[in-house]
Design an enzyme around this catalytic site. Structure first.
Site, PDB file in Angstrom:
ATOM      1  CB  SER A 198      -0.892  -0.003   1.233  1.00 46.91           C
ATOM      2  OG  SER A 198      -0.106  -0.239   2.375  1.00 46.91           O
ATOM      3  NE  ARG A 199       0.502   5.486  -4.773  1.00 46.66           N
ATOM      4  CZ  ARG A 199       1.664   5.680  -5.396  1.00 46.66           C
ATOM      5  NH1 ARG A 199       2.724   6.084  -4.723  1.00 46.66           N
ATOM      6  NH2 ARG A 199       1.764   5.470  -6.706  1.00 46.66           N
ATOM      7  CB  ILE A 201      -3.283   5.809   5.270  1.00 50.88           C
ATOM      8  CG1 ILE A 201      -3.665   4.772   4.220  1.00 50.88           C
ATOM      9  CG2 ILE A 201      -4.491   6.683   5.605  1.00 50.88           C
ATOM     10  CD1 ILE A 201      -4.732   3.803   4.673  1.00 50.88           C
ATOM     11  CB  THR A 202      -1.551   7.921   9.240  1.00 49.09           C
ATOM     12  OG1 THR A 202      -1.284   6.551   9.591  1.00 49.09           O
ATOM     13  CG2 THR A 202      -3.029   8.112   9.071  1.00 49.09           C
ATOM     14  CB  THR A 207       6.265  -1.227   0.807  1.00 47.32           C
ATOM     15  OG1 THR A 207       6.644  -1.600   2.137  1.00 47.32           O
ATOM     16  CG2 THR A 207       7.153  -1.971  -0.177  1.00 47.32           C
ATOM     17  CG  ASP A 260      -8.425   0.152  12.585  1.00 51.65           C
ATOM     18  OD1 ASP A 260      -8.851   0.530  11.480  1.00 51.65           O
ATOM     19  OD2 ASP A 260      -7.372   0.573  13.083  1.00 51.65           O
ATOM     20  CE  LYS A 292      -3.364   1.194  11.592  1.00 54.54           C
ATOM     21  NZ  LYS A 292      -3.693   0.627  10.279  1.00 54.54           N
TER      22      LYS A 292
END
Lengths: 495, 495
Positions: A198-199, A201-202, A207, A260, A292
């Protein structure tokens, strides 16, 4: 009812929304969030309706259309469209039932996911679904169904080989770019690892953001398949290929209050693994104050859930719980991280030891999982022999990058600010959250060269005046914003 | 950060929303639904941000503003405003906690309601609040706090008298206009009853819609106070006076999936009673297949809750469970219902018996509640002597209507369609939901003269060819739509 199109200069980024004048809405007894079918020539679409309270916005006889609706129907301002009443999607009813605590069937979950992907549900309805999953929980059966549905309503890689390796990290550790070392290392050892990432988000970089410094990461599925068949691995951006389309829309609803729902999180991750046919997945759960998953107990619990869900999906899972208390590597931000990765792969003296060690540990775990003996020494061999680096060059080349790129030549931001120690002593902790925030405001991940370089890590000794870290930005303004944030947080808790 | 205003041709009807370009959002590390503070000259406001994915919608360096934000800041296109990061309201955190099952304190509930009224919360955040109240339930303490908070963050009547009577009906019965008989009857008996009513949401007419046929119902609080002081009663639209501002916004979120968290429903109703200082409230819970409360068991349970909450608020509550299986009265729709009401008050031969009887029953119950002896015969006396009608004329006059209006002169829709019995027999049931839908599509409540007149009721004998009901509409098109609905529902279940 015939209405004239009014183009609304706005996009929802998802849901198909049309706006009716109060009087017209009343003619069909339509309320906020009801559905209509809009037809134009031989095209038609469903849309969620919003009701304009001010005449000026949508006059009687007109229908305001958001960009998505205009695009879908291929209509323009003043075109005349036909409107009719349309029932709400049945999935709204299932969401209602889930709020009442009902366990949803495979068919029902499938209907919800399908409507999410087709933009048939409004933000309010999606929020009810996320709330229901959170407050009522998802059963194992529901998680499996949700995983399959998300995967089914997205693209599939369809690779015909075994084993297929994958990895996932629950996140929260800046600079933690092990994937970019692990993937070429395992591929060098002859394993197949079609990695989608993924790119951010926060965080300052995902990666996909970092790999993009070295090569193209927006690769369509058929090309990805060819690359993996030829060289055993790839590192691409999952978001470019629609592997879990429903997931992105759910994240947009979950993010505003950082909700989540565990079952949704599991399904979201496993759907992406299912879409690439993974057989063996290594899950890295870093635990630290700002990760997280912030306690060992929670990490263990989550790990067990992964293993359980994996079993039902026919995917072997190995979980490792790692130290997430401080950043990994020295660079934070795409370019700075890419440099670290190449230093490790090239066995360069500038290679951050922690990044190398964690990557080796992970490679060892994967090898063990699929029954390779002497896993640790083999992992070391493939990295230290330069075979992993050679494979990395193949991957970079296959993805359209320059395989001979030299880490020291990777461009970083020219506007910098170094923060120095005010006293001598030992580094006790680094606040990863503040580090991330500053790196982001400095421009990461969008400005590839922006970020932070850590000159010191936890347990390091520093003398007064030593540089602790340097902020990099690609323009003056961004550096100014980053320093503004640094002041707001009153330093960086680098103590 | 300085940005130039772009006027967005749209209103949210609540939440203050501003739209940033992706690049500008990234400069301050802002995400969808984050908050900013926007300043212009000496004015400033908080706004929820949305991020434009298409450059064309909001170009770099601009900030798209919805109508509400433009109005609040008094800015125009191309004005230059200053943007800064703003924390999310603390109430978002409380909503998150409620989703986790925490019981909220008075202070926390107050913060949430305050932010709702001030349009500080987004639709997604409000939906989470409604979901939390629904799935986790509200404790009695929370309901009391919510009631007080809703009432506090709205206008108050502040009447200094005792007792103050009020009534509420849980709804779902077309034509059920007892309020308009009960209020003048009780006021004629010397009681104080400052009645605020709602307009219809999903029914063919609310009391406010029907009263509006005879007089003005949009009356500001000070004038309402004067009228009540002078003649003991009024019948006005609650929505015009902001008595429970938070409530309207919550209804907009609850309506799309018909979610009525019990605690929220109770708080919503009781807040309006608290705002007018009620001391005695009669609650009518009609039970039928299509009423909101559709079993006696649920009605009894709800009744108990009302009594309990009332006790804690110092309001005496009397609950009656009534027959909600068929419409009350003959007329359905504002003008047709207003005629019925006047016929009853004038003791006219056209007065529907069921409407008169139900109104008398309710008047009797209220009188008993406050200790008046021979309540039934007194109720009959005030109605049949014409004193209630005389009081009604005073109310109509005080609210700017014509006190001498004759029921037969009230204008109804000139486009009509009568549905006749296809066979002879006895009416077994009338589908109230379909009746409502048709009346609404025919134009009610907005077209005052639209609706349905029932010539036959349940248990009535009909011969083949007898008129069962007549649809009224104010224009041809609406009648056509109503007949379209009639066909969709394949008749009206009038069996």
């Amino acid at each position: 009812m015939k209405l004239k199109v009014k183009e609304m200069d706005i996009a929802t980024g998802g849901t198909l929304i049309a706006i009716l004048n109060k009087d017209d809405a009343q003619k069909l007894d339509l309320h906020h969030e009801d559905r209509v079918r809009i037809s134009f020539k031989n095209r038609s679409t469903r849309a969620v309706i919003d009701i304009a309270t001010k005449k000026r916005l949508v006059p009687k006889g007109k229908i305001g259309m958001m960009q998505e609706v205009l695009d879908k129907l291929k209509v323009k301002g003043k075109d005349s469209v036909e409107i009719d009443i349309e029932e709400k999607p049945i999935s709204v009813h299932y969401i209602r039932e889930k709020l009442d605590g009902k366990e949803l069937s495979e068919e029902e979950i499938n209907a919800i996911v399908k409507d999410i992907v087709k933009n048939n549900l409004s933000a309010i309805e999606l929020t009810y679904f996320v709330s229901a999953a959170y407050t009522k929980g998802l059963s194992t059966k529901e998680i499996i169904c949700l995983t399959k549905a998300i995967s089914k309503h997205g693209d599939q890689l369809e690779l015909d080989t075994f084993p297929i390796i994958d990895k996932h990290c629950s996140g929260g550790v800046p600079g933690n770019r092990t994937t970019m070392i692990l993937v070429p290392l395992l591929a060098a050892a002859g394993l197949t690892i079609p990695k989608t990432s993924s790119r951010s988000i926060t965080s300052p970089a995902g990666t996909a953001d970092t790999m993009e410094v070295l090569a193209d990461v927006c690769i369509p599925v058929p090309e990805m398949r060819n690359i993996v068949k030829k060289i055993g691995a790839c590192m691409v951006w999952g978001g470019a290929m629609n592997l879990a389309a429903a997931d992105d829309k759910l994240i947009k609803i979950r993010h505003p209050i950082s909700l989540d729902p565990k079952g949704m999180l599991l399904a979201s991750i496993m759907a992406k693994k299912t879409a690439v046919n993974s057989s063996h997945v290594l899950i890295d759960i870093p635990v630290g104050k700002n990760t997280k998953i912030n306690t060992i107990l929670k990490a263990k619990k989550l790990g067990k859930d992964f293993v359980k869900i994996g079993k039902k999906l026919g995917i072997k899972i190995k979980v490792i719980i790692t130290d997430g208390s401080q950043p990994i590597g020295n660079g934070i931000g795409p370019a700075l991280e890419a440099k670290d990765v190449l230093y490790v792969l090239k066995n360069d003296k500038n290679a951050p030891k922690d990044l190398k060690e964690k990557s080796l540990l992970m490679a060892e775990q994967v090898m063990k999982m699929i029954g390779i003996k002497d896993a640790r020494s083999k992992a070391e061999y493939f990295l230290e022999s330069g075979l992993a680096y050679k494979k990395m060059k193949e991957i970079i080349k296959a993805q359209g990058g320059d395989p001979n790129i030299v880490p020291s030549k990777i461009k970083v931001g020219r506007y910098t600010h170094s923060v120095k120690a005010k006293t001598s002593g030992t580094i006790h902790s680094i606040n990863t959250r503040t580090i991330s925030k500053i790196a982001r405001v400095a421009g990461a991940p969008k400005d590839k060269g922006a970020g932070i370089y850590l000159h010191k890590h936890v347990h390091d000794h520093v003398d007064k005046g030593d540089i602790l870290f340097t902020i990099y930005a690609e323009n003056k303004q961004r550096l100014k914003y980053a320093l503004h944030i640094l002041r707001i947080f009153d330093g960086i808790d680098y103590s």
